[in-house]
Enzyme design. Structure first.
Site, PDB file in Angstrom:
ATOM      1  N   ASN A   9      18.346 116.792  82.966  1.00 29.58           N
ATOM      2  CA  ASN A   9      17.215 117.414  83.440  1.00 29.58           C
ATOM      3  C   ASN A   9      16.392 117.895  82.252  1.00 29.58           C
ATOM      4  OD1 ASN A   9      15.230 118.720  84.789  1.00 29.58           O
ATOM      5  ND2 ASN A   9      16.337 120.176  85.787  1.00 29.58           N
ATOM      6  N   HIS A  95      15.704 121.773  93.242  1.00 29.36           N
ATOM      7  CA  HIS A  95      15.964 122.585  92.119  1.00 29.36           C
ATOM      8  C   HIS A  95      15.955 123.915  92.275  1.00 29.36           C
ATOM      9  CE1 HIS A  95      16.592 124.073  87.900  1.00 29.36           C
ATOM     10  NE2 HIS A  95      17.469 123.025  87.774  1.00 29.36           N
ATOM     11  N   GLU A  97      14.931 126.131  90.333  1.00 32.33           N
ATOM     12  CA  GLU A  97      13.651 126.441  89.561  1.00 32.33           C
ATOM     13  C   GLU A  97      12.541 126.543  90.805  1.00 32.33           C
ATOM     14  OE1 GLU A  97      14.224 124.520  85.934  1.00 32.33           O
ATOM     15  OE2 GLU A  97      15.697 126.419  85.531  1.00 32.33           O
ATOM     16  N   GLU A 167      24.471 124.150  91.660  1.00 32.60           N
ATOM     17  CA  GLU A 167      24.010 124.666  90.620  1.00 32.60           C
ATOM     18  C   GLU A 167      23.819 126.246  90.914  1.00 32.60           C
ATOM     19  OE1 GLU A 167      21.847 121.876  87.706  1.00 32.60           O
ATOM     20  OE2 GLU A 167      20.507 122.734  89.079  1.00 32.60           O
TER      21      GLU A 167
HETATM   22  P1  PGA Z   1      21.155 124.498  82.225  1.00 27.20           P
HETATM   23  O1  PGA Z   1      20.294 123.852  83.528  1.00 27.20           O
HETATM   24  O2  PGA Z   1      22.126 123.351  81.828  1.00 27.20           O
HETATM   25  O3  PGA Z   1      20.127 124.679  81.092  1.00 27.20           O
HETATM   26  O4  PGA Z   1      21.816 125.787  82.454  1.00 27.20           O
HETATM   27  C1  PGA Z   1      20.791 123.092  84.297  1.00 27.20           C
HETATM   28  C2  PGA Z   1      19.852 122.643  85.564  1.00 27.20           C
HETATM   29  O5  PGA Z   1      18.822 123.646  85.424  1.00 27.20           O
HETATM   30  O6  PGA Z   1      19.883 121.637  85.907  1.00 27.20           O
END
Ligand code: PGA
Length: 250
Positions: A9, A95, A97, A167
Site C-alpha cells: 500500500n 483502511h 487512515e 491492521e
Molecule cells: P506500515 O503500514 O507497513 O507502514 O505499518 C501498513 C498499512 O497501513 O497498510
C-alpha cells in the site's frame, strides 16, 4: 489451501516517474516467485501507469479506496467502474487512515465492499483496533464490530471476493509490529467471527492478511502462523528491493 497474498500500500507516495522506476526494479526481482499473489496499491493518479507497467506479470494493481456509487455528483470521488476501466483488479476498503482522518465508517465500508465485489473486484477490507481500545481490553470487540457491520451482510458469493486485513492501528507506521503470536490470536478470532456469520466452510476459505510494520526481517515469522494468509505492507512496500524481499519470504 489458501493462497498467500503480499500486498503493498503506497498511500500518498510516488509520481509517474517513481512508479515506472519501481516496477523496472521489482518485476525482474520477483519473476520466479510462484508461492504467492502480489498486489500493489498506488495512488489513483498512477493506477493506469501501474497497470501498464505490470501487464503480463504476476503483479495485480489495487486502488486504495473507492466510492460506492456507480457515478454521480460526488466531487473528488472515484467509482468502481472507473477502477475496472483502467485495469484495476483489487481495491483496499476501510483502511484505518480512512477511518481516522476521513470519516470512514463500517456503514460506508459495507457499501463500498458491496459495490466493489459486484463489479468483480477483489476487496481488501481492513479492520483493527487502536492502542486505547487494545489497552482497554476491547480489541476483539472492535474487530468483531468491524467484521459484522462491514462484511457481515454480504452473500457467500460476494464473500469469495473479500480479503480481510487485520491492521492494529498501533502497529501501523510505528515500527511496533504485533508479535506473530498477538497477530495470530486475532486472526484466529477473526476466522471464528467469520464462521459464526458465514459458516465454517466460507471462513476457512477466506484469506486474512496482517498489516502493521511488516518488514523483510519479520515477514517469515508472521507467515508461519496458521491463520495468517499474507501481509498488507505500507512503508516497506515503497522500495522495490525491500518489497521484493518481503515477497520472497519463503
Ligand atoms: P506500515 O503500514 O507497513 O507502514 O505499518 C501498513 C498499512 O497501513 O497498510
Amino acid at each position: 489451501m489458501r493462497r498467500p497474498i503480499i500486498a503493498g500500500n503506497w498511500k500518498m507516495y510516488k509520481t509517474v516517474a517513481d512508479t515506472c522506476a519501481f516496477f523496472d526494479t521489482l518485476i525482474p526481482e520477483i519473476q520466479n516467485v510462484e508461492h504467492c499473489d502480489v498486489v500493489v496499491a498506488p495512488p489513483f493518479t498512477v493506477l493506469a501507469v501501474a497497470v501498464e507497467e505490470t501487464e503480463g506479470t504476476r503483479v495485480a494493481i489495487s486502488a486504495q479506496d473507492v466510492h460506492w456509487k456507480n457515478e454521480g455528483a460526488f466531487t473528488g470521488e472515484i467509482a468502481v467502474k472507473m477502477l475496472v476501466d483502467v485495469g484495476c483488479t483489487y481495491t483496499i476498503i476501510g483502511h484505518s487512515e480512512r477511518r481516522q482522518f476521513f470519516c470512514e465508517t463500517d456503514e460506508t465500508v459495507e457499501m463500498k465492499a458491496r459495490a466493489a465485489v459486484q463489479a468483480g473486484l477483489q476487496a481488501i477490507v481492513c479492520v483493527g483496533e487502536t492502542l486505547n481500545e487494545r489497552d482497554e481490553g476491547k480489541a476483539a470487540e472492535v474487530v468483531r464490530r468491524h467484521i459484522t457491520n462491514g462484511i457481515g451482510h454480504l452473500t457467500s458469493s460476494d464473500l469469495s471476493r473479500i480479503i480481510v486485513a487485520y491492521e492494529p492501528v498501533w502497529a501501523i507506521g510505528t515500527g511496533r509490529t504485533a508479535t506473530p503470536e498477538v497477530a495470530a490470536e486475532m486472526h484466529a478470532e477473526i476466522r471464528k467471527i467469520l464462521a459464526e456469520i458465514h459458516g465454517e466452510a466460507a471462513a476457512q476459505e477466506m484469506r486474512i492478511l496482517y498489516g502493521g510494520s511488516v518488514r523483510p526481517d519479520n515477514i517469515s515469522a508472521i507467515m508461519k502462523k496458521e491463520d495468517i494468509d499474507g501481509a498488507l505492507v505500507g512503508g516497506a512496500s515503497l522500495d522495490p528491493t525491500t518489497f521484493a524481499s518481503i515477497i520472497k519470504y519463503v
